[in-house]
Design a protein around this motif. Structure first.
Motif, PDB file in Angstrom:
ATOM      1  N   HIS A  58      47.515  41.162  37.339  1.00 31.27           N
ATOM      2  CA  HIS A  58      46.473  41.923  38.027  1.00 31.27           C
ATOM      3  C   HIS A  58      46.229  41.344  39.412  1.00 31.27           C
ATOM      4  CE1 HIS A  58      45.835  43.042  33.890  1.00 31.27           C
ATOM      5  NE2 HIS A  58      45.201  44.101  34.341  1.00 31.27           N
ATOM      6  N   VAL A  59      45.782  42.215  40.289  1.00 31.78           N
ATOM      7  CA  VAL A  59      45.384  41.807  41.627  1.00 31.78           C
ATOM      8  C   VAL A  59      43.943  42.238  41.827  1.00 31.78           C
ATOM      9  CG1 VAL A  59      45.722  42.215  44.094  1.00 31.78           C
ATOM     10  CG2 VAL A  59      47.708  41.915  42.608  1.00 31.78           C
ATOM     11  N   THR A  60      43.110  41.296  42.232  1.00 34.67           N
ATOM     12  CA  THR A  60      41.744  41.621  42.616  1.00 34.67           C
ATOM     13  C   THR A  60      41.704  41.596  44.134  1.00 34.67           C
ATOM     14  OG1 THR A  60      40.837  40.672  40.606  1.00 34.67           O
ATOM     15  CG2 THR A  60      39.318  40.961  42.448  1.00 34.67           C
ATOM     16  N   TYR A  61      41.479  42.764  44.715  1.00 29.88           N
ATOM     17  CA  TYR A  61      41.364  42.880  46.167  1.00 29.88           C
ATOM     18  C   TYR A  61      39.952  42.460  46.547  1.00 29.88           C
ATOM     19  CZ  TYR A  61      45.638  45.598  45.821  1.00 29.88           C
ATOM     20  OH  TYR A  61      46.919  46.002  45.568  1.00 29.88           O
ATOM     21  N   TRP A  71      49.258  45.503  37.791  1.00 27.99           N
ATOM     22  CA  TRP A  71      50.437  45.433  38.651  1.00 27.99           C
ATOM     23  C   TRP A  71      51.100  46.798  38.829  1.00 27.99           C
ATOM     24  CZ3 TRP A  71      51.346  42.191  42.235  1.00 27.99           C
ATOM     25  CH2 TRP A  71      52.592  42.189  42.869  1.00 27.99           C
ATOM     26  N   ASN A  72      51.115  47.618  37.785  1.00 32.00           N
ATOM     27  CA  ASN A  72      51.707  48.949  37.921  1.00 32.00           C
ATOM     28  C   ASN A  72      51.011  49.740  39.021  1.00 32.00           C
ATOM     29  OD1 ASN A  72      53.468  48.438  35.786  1.00 32.00           O
ATOM     30  ND2 ASN A  72      52.066  49.293  34.274  1.00 32.00           N
ATOM     31  N   THR A  73      49.693  49.651  39.089  1.00 36.06           N
ATOM     32  CA  THR A  73      48.944  50.363  40.124  1.00 36.06           C
ATOM     33  C   THR A  73      49.170  49.738  41.494  1.00 36.06           C
ATOM     34  OG1 THR A  73      47.302  51.068  38.499  1.00 36.06           O
ATOM     35  CG2 THR A  73      46.638  51.135  40.816  1.00 36.06           C
ATOM     36  N   VAL A  74      49.255  48.425  41.560  1.00 36.06           N
ATOM     37  CA  VAL A  74      49.552  47.742  42.824  1.00 36.06           C
ATOM     38  C   VAL A  74      50.865  48.287  43.412  1.00 36.06           C
ATOM     39  CG1 VAL A  74      50.211  45.512  43.847  1.00 36.06           C
ATOM     40  CG2 VAL A  74      48.286  45.642  42.254  1.00 36.06           C
TER      41      VAL A  74
END
Length: 184
Positions: free
Chosen positions: A104-107, A170-173
């Motif tokens: 996951h990425v937290t922007y 990650w898929n959405t990133v």
């Protein structure tokens, strides 16, 4: 000259509250003068082009328009294609070897120093891990976000004071990089 951006809306269409239909969001953004407006999933990802180049001003404008039209506040981050691609490329974890639900990425609305997270005993959360990047936090959660004790700790209000933070798997990133690249 136009630039392609992604608008990342925080906390909409989750748990039955703050409902914002994507068709209505697209119409709202088109009404603000943006072009090539498209949405991805129901959880607040919109891609658009505009000649205006200030990400913070674009986010504020969209936040205000949502509040005026729908009656509730939504935090919004706006990021351009180049930034989104750089975040994908800078991932410190082996993204190609992991399932999208594990990474996951937290922007984040602004850069943060590692000292903000110094209280976290990283060893206590293994095999989960996190790393900071350019206005992002990368999280490896092998059992997914819903079971992640580290994600729960990272979401504590005191660690996020003064920040807008919104997470994507990650898929959405990867998909946002593709969509903003295609729209340009």
């Amino acid at each position: 000259m136009t630039t392609t951006y992604a608008a990342l809306l925080r906390g909409i269409n989750v748990g039955g509250s703050r409902k914002l239909p994507m068709a209505d969001l697209r119409a709202l953004m088109t009404g603000l003068g943006h072009t090539a407006v498209a949405t991805h999933l129901q959880s607040g990802n919109a891609v658009f082009t505009t000649a205006r180049g200030d990400e913070d001003a674009l986010a504020e404008e969209l936040t205000g328009a949502i509040e005026e039209r729908f009656g509730f506040h939504v935090d919004v981050l706006v990021r351009d294609h180049a930034y989104l691609a750089a975040v994908r490329e800078a991932c410190p974890f082996p993204a190609d070897e992991l399932e999208g639900r594990q990474l996951h990425v937290t922007y984040l609305s602004r850069p943060v120093a590692a000292e903000r997270y110094a209280e976290i005993d990283a060893a206590a959360y293994r095999p989960e891990e996190f790393r900071l990047g350019d206005r992002v936090l990368y999280l490896y959660a092998p059992d997914g976000l819903g079971r992640s004790k580290l994600a729960e700790h990272l979401a504590k209000p005191r660690l996020n004071k003064g920040l807008i933070a919104t997470s994507r798997n990650w898929n959405t990133v990867v998909k946002l990089v593709e969509l903003t690249g295609d729209a340009g």
